[in-house]
Design a protein around this motif. Structure first.
Motif, PDB file in Angstrom:
ATOM      1  N   LEU A  31       0.868  -1.180   0.000  1.00 35.61           N
ATOM      2  CA  LEU A  31       0.000   0.000   0.000  1.00 35.61           C
ATOM      3  C   LEU A  31       0.903   1.228   0.000  1.00 35.61           C
ATOM      4  N   LEU A  33       1.034   5.261   0.135  1.00 35.62           N
ATOM      5  CA  LEU A  33       0.290   6.463   0.495  1.00 35.62           C
ATOM      6  C   LEU A  33       1.075   7.655  -0.015  1.00 35.62           C
ATOM      7  N   GLN A  34       0.586   8.246  -1.069  1.00 37.49           N
ATOM      8  CA  GLN A  34       1.342   9.289  -1.751  1.00 37.49           C
ATOM      9  C   GLN A  34       0.845  10.680  -1.364  1.00 37.49           C
ATOM     10  N   SER A  39       2.240  13.407  -6.736  1.00 42.40           N
ATOM     11  CA  SER A  39       1.483  12.721  -7.788  1.00 42.40           C
ATOM     12  C   SER A  39       1.745  13.277  -9.184  1.00 42.40           C
ATOM     13  N   ARG A  47       3.859   5.270  -8.871  1.00 44.25           N
ATOM     14  CA  ARG A  47       2.918   4.783  -9.880  1.00 44.25           C
ATOM     15  C   ARG A  47       3.494   3.571 -10.612  1.00 44.25           C
ATOM     16  N   GLU A  57      -1.604  -1.177  -4.107  1.00 41.05           N
ATOM     17  CA  GLU A  57      -2.593  -0.100  -4.195  1.00 41.05           C
ATOM     18  C   GLU A  57      -1.886   1.228  -3.970  1.00 41.05           C
ATOM     19  N   LEU A  58      -2.239   2.213  -4.768  1.00 44.92           N
ATOM     20  CA  LEU A  58      -1.700   3.565  -4.624  1.00 44.92           C
ATOM     21  C   LEU A  58      -2.845   4.491  -4.242  1.00 44.92           C
ATOM     22  N   ARG A  59      -2.704   5.157  -3.097  1.00 41.42           N
ATOM     23  CA  ARG A  59      -3.700   6.145  -2.681  1.00 41.42           C
ATOM     24  C   ARG A  59      -3.005   7.496  -2.574  1.00 41.42           C
ATOM     25  N   ILE A  60      -3.698   8.524  -3.031  1.00 39.42           N
ATOM     26  CA  ILE A  60      -3.143   9.876  -2.991  1.00 39.42           C
ATOM     27  C   ILE A  60      -3.971  10.710  -2.019  1.00 39.42           C
ATOM     28  N   GLY A  61      -3.285  11.399  -1.101  1.00 40.35           N
ATOM     29  CA  GLY A  61      -3.989  12.244  -0.150  1.00 40.35           C
ATOM     30  C   GLY A  61      -3.100  12.600   1.019  1.00 40.35           C
ATOM     31  N   PHE A  64      -5.908   9.640   5.729  1.00 36.52           N
ATOM     32  CA  PHE A  64      -6.412   8.312   5.391  1.00 36.52           C
ATOM     33  C   PHE A  64      -7.144   7.774   6.615  1.00 36.52           C
ATOM     34  N   ASP A  66      -9.268   5.393   7.123  1.00 34.33           N
ATOM     35  CA  ASP A  66      -9.550   3.963   7.300  1.00 34.33           C
ATOM     36  C   ASP A  66      -8.300   3.138   7.583  1.00 34.33           C
TER      37      ASP A  66
END
Length: 196
Positions: A31, A33-34, A39, A47, A57-61, A64, A66
């Motif tokens: 996982l 977390l970007q 980005s 990426r 999985e790549l999440r941007i923010g 987080f 959850d």
């Protein structure tokens, strides 16, 4: 007028890396977390990792809500800390693992931890000391600092088999070579040679 961009790797179409991106099956979930500032970066390695692994999985923010996920997977944050254990020690785990990688400058990565107490409270894992980055275009902030992609490849190789994930470095190397070619050898020598 903006240049056309590959929708998958998000590189300029003339420098698309998709043909070099492998599809490698990984048992250890990844996982990433970007931080949003990364980005759009031309040398975004996270990426490439997310595209090249089947279990990533790549999440941007910045926030987080959850995390950590309560899904029966043992989560480890790959980030230095007082009680961090070596990634090699995780190979003995009898439960499924997820490695979480904050992606951004060290300052931005620390900010992600500050804004996400659940993330900061996770057990931490670290890579062996003495690693050398292939990332010739960025000054390493400290010895052993790797790009996100290099850290992922190193961690998965340690956990799931030596060199099994090295193919992920092919698009990374090609991206760096293209960037050096675009700036010219003289500019590269003046600004980046000897920065590793």
């Amino acid at each position: 007028m903006s240049r056309s961009q590959c929708p998958r790797c998000q590189r300029p179409s003339s420098h698309c890396l998709c043909a070099l991106i492998p599809s490698i099956t990984n048992d250890t979930a990844v996982l990433i977390l970007q931080h949003p500032s990364e980005s759009g970066h031309a040398l975004n390695t996270a990426r490439l990792a997310a595209l090249g692994l089947t279990n990533a999985e790549l999440r941007i923010g910045e926030r987080f809500e959850d995390l950590p996920a309560d899904d029966g997977v043992e989560n480890y944050l790959l980030f230095p800390g007082e009680r961090a254990i070596g990634v090699c020690d995780l190979a003995q785990a009898s439960v499924p693992l997820r490695l979480i990688f904050p992606d951004g400058t060290w300052r931005k990565a620390r900010k992600l931890l500050h804004l996400n107490p659940g993330l900061a409270s996770l057990p931490r894992a670290t890579l062996p000391e003495g690693l050398v980055s292939r990332y010739r275009l960025r000054k390493a902030p400290m010895p052993g600092a790797l790009s996100t992609l290099e850290a992922i490849v190193t961690a998965l190789n340690l956990l799931e088999g030596d060199h099994r994930f090295d193919a992920l470095l092919k698009p990374f190397d090609a991206m760096i070579e293209a960037q050096i070619a675009a700036m010219g050898a003289e500019v590269f020598q003046r600004n980046h040679a000897g920065t590793r």
